[in-house]
Design an enzyme around this catalytic site. Structure first.
Site, PDB file in Angstrom:
ATOM      1  N   GLU A   1       4.102 -23.038   9.213  1.00 17.77           N
ATOM      2  CA  GLU A   1       5.398 -23.519   9.677  1.00 17.77           C
ATOM      3  C   GLU A   1       5.449 -23.406  11.205  1.00 17.77           C
ATOM      4  O   GLU A   1       5.244 -22.332  11.753  1.00 17.77           O
ATOM      5  CB  GLU A   1       6.531 -22.689   9.064  1.00 17.77           C
ATOM      6  CG  GLU A   1       6.701 -22.900   7.568  1.00 17.77           C
ATOM      7  CD  GLU A   1       7.735 -21.972   6.973  1.00 17.77           C
ATOM      8  OE1 GLU A   1       8.536 -22.443   6.147  1.00 17.77           O
ATOM      9  OE2 GLU A   1       7.737 -20.774   7.320  1.00 17.77           O
TER      10      GLU A   1
ATOM     11  N   ASN B   1      10.215 -18.699   3.431  1.00 15.41           N
ATOM     12  CA  ASN B   1      10.734 -17.337   3.241  1.00 15.41           C
ATOM     13  C   ASN B   1      12.202 -17.305   2.847  1.00 15.41           C
ATOM     14  O   ASN B   1      12.662 -16.341   2.234  1.00 15.41           O
ATOM     15  CB  ASN B   1      10.489 -16.488   4.489  1.00 15.41           C
ATOM     16  CG  ASN B   1       9.059 -15.986   4.532  1.00 15.41           C
ATOM     17  OD1 ASN B   1       8.293 -16.184   3.607  1.00 15.41           O
ATOM     18  ND2 ASN B   1       8.693 -15.331   5.614  1.00 15.41           N
TER      19      ASN B   1
ATOM     20  N   HIS C   1       3.956 -19.897  12.131  1.00 18.94           N
ATOM     21  CA  HIS C   1       4.044 -18.951  11.024  1.00 18.94           C
ATOM     22  C   HIS C   1       2.978 -19.223   9.970  1.00 18.94           C
ATOM     23  O   HIS C   1       3.048 -20.205   9.234  1.00 18.94           O
ATOM     24  CB  HIS C   1       5.438 -19.013  10.398  1.00 18.94           C
ATOM     25  CG  HIS C   1       5.610 -18.091   9.237  1.00 18.94           C
ATOM     26  ND1 HIS C   1       6.203 -18.476   8.069  1.00 18.94           N
ATOM     27  CD2 HIS C   1       5.233 -16.790   9.064  1.00 18.94           C
ATOM     28  CE1 HIS C   1       6.199 -17.455   7.223  1.00 18.94           C
ATOM     29  NE2 HIS C   1       5.615 -16.432   7.807  1.00 18.94           N
TER      30      HIS C   1
ATOM     31  N   SER D   1       8.488 -14.777  11.020  1.00 21.35           N
ATOM     32  CA  SER D   1       9.420 -15.664  10.319  1.00 21.35           C
ATOM     33  C   SER D   1      10.817 -15.070  10.353  1.00 21.35           C
ATOM     34  O   SER D   1      11.757 -15.654   9.798  1.00 21.35           O
ATOM     35  CB  SER D   1       8.985 -15.876   8.872  1.00 21.35           C
ATOM     36  OG  SER D   1       9.050 -14.654   8.146  1.00 21.35           O
TER      37      SER D   1
END
Length: 300
Positions: free
Chosen positions: A154, A193, A142, A121
């Site tokens: 993701e 994140n 991700h 990420s």
């Protein structure tokens, strides 16, 4: 795009091992590769322990567990599984030079149809794609920790990632029993994140400013905000070094001192206190990974 049947996972850390087991449980033939034999042994032992707990709790049958392990293999030789892989998920250390070297090698030895995805990420597809001759088949996939539990994935496309690659990656995520979310524009940290990073940075600021302790901040986040765990507990779970290397990489790109790792995080990394996996981070842990109450971070 061919049907995805064989998945290669690069890296036998916590994430790589669990991603591999997710694939095996979903019926894929999976190889977990790591150049470190000891890391592979730890990964296998961790998966045995986790799946045994799931069997005990009725989340998994013994037959399902045994079938999944039968579909998994672990090895230190990259070429044999790479030449047969339909999809590669890289979960190696968060260092760009390492990833670029890996993707260049994978591009050389995997079949032309193989999609090469990174679990990172911290690095976007365009930072890796030009190390290969297949930028249209490069993307981020991700997973979240623990990958055996967390549903969201993701999927991030770069400027050259093809629609077919995105569609195939979404289909794979769904076959894994996950909920894929596609980001059509690459941005460091993606969605989750970036939000978590803002919370983490404010928590560290409050700590370093002497406003509240590690335990107090985590308690507020759990009991007032409804978080399943506080930001310091989460950093210990995912590995303090992961955030450290992500921050370092962002600073190298931006040159903004605000993007540097904090003093306390840097101190922990330099001391090798990386969280649960090291037995110590913001908290201390016993040999089973259980938090030892009353022992929290102090600056030196």
């Amino acid at each position: 795009m061919r049907t995805i049947e064989r998945v290669l996972v690069i890296g036998a850390g916590t994430m790589g091992a669990q991603i591999g087991m997710v694939g095996a449980l979903a019926g894929f033939e999976v190889e977990v590769y790591d150049p470190d034999e000891a890391a592979l042994g730890r990964a296998h032992a961790e998966l045995e322990e986790r799946t045994a707990r799931n069997v005990e709790k009725g989340r998994l049958t013994t037959a399902e567990r045994d079938a999944a392990f039968a579909r998994m293999s672990f090895g230190t030789d990259l070429a044999p599984p790479a030449v047969k892989a339909d999809f590669v998920i890289e979960a190696a250390v968060e260092k760009l030079d390492v990833k670029r070297q890996l993707f260049a090698e994978l591009d050389r030895i995997t079949p032309p149809h193989t999609i090469l995805a990174t679990n990172s990420s911290g690095f976007v597809p365009s930072q890796i794609a030009d190390a290969t001759r297949r930028p249209d088949r490069i993307c981020n996939m991700h997973f979240f920790n623990p990958a055996l539990v967390m549903r969201c994935i993701e999927i991030v496309r770069g400027p050259q990632t093809s629609d077919e690659t995105v569609q195939a990656t979404v289909a794979l995520a769904e076959r894994l029993g996950k909920l894929p979310v596609v980001l059509d524009k690459e941005i460091p940290g993606f969605v989750a994140n970036r939000i978590l990073g803002a919370v983490r940075d404010e928590a560290i600021h409050l700590l370093e400013s002497g406003v509240a302790s590690v335990q107090a901040i985590d308690t507020v986040c759990r009991t007032a905000l409804g978080y399943p765990m506080g930001p310091f507990e989460l950093m210990d779970l995912t590995g303090i070094d992961i955030g450290y290397h992500t921050k370092k990489a962002r600073y190298e790109e931006s040159g903004d001192p605000k993007d540097l790792p904090s003093h306390s995080v840097t101190e922990l990394v330099e001391r090798g206190e990386l969280g649960r996996k090291a037995g110590k981070g913001w908290y201390a842990y016993d040999e089973h990974g259980n938090k030892i109450e009353g022992l929290t971070w102090t600056s030196r």
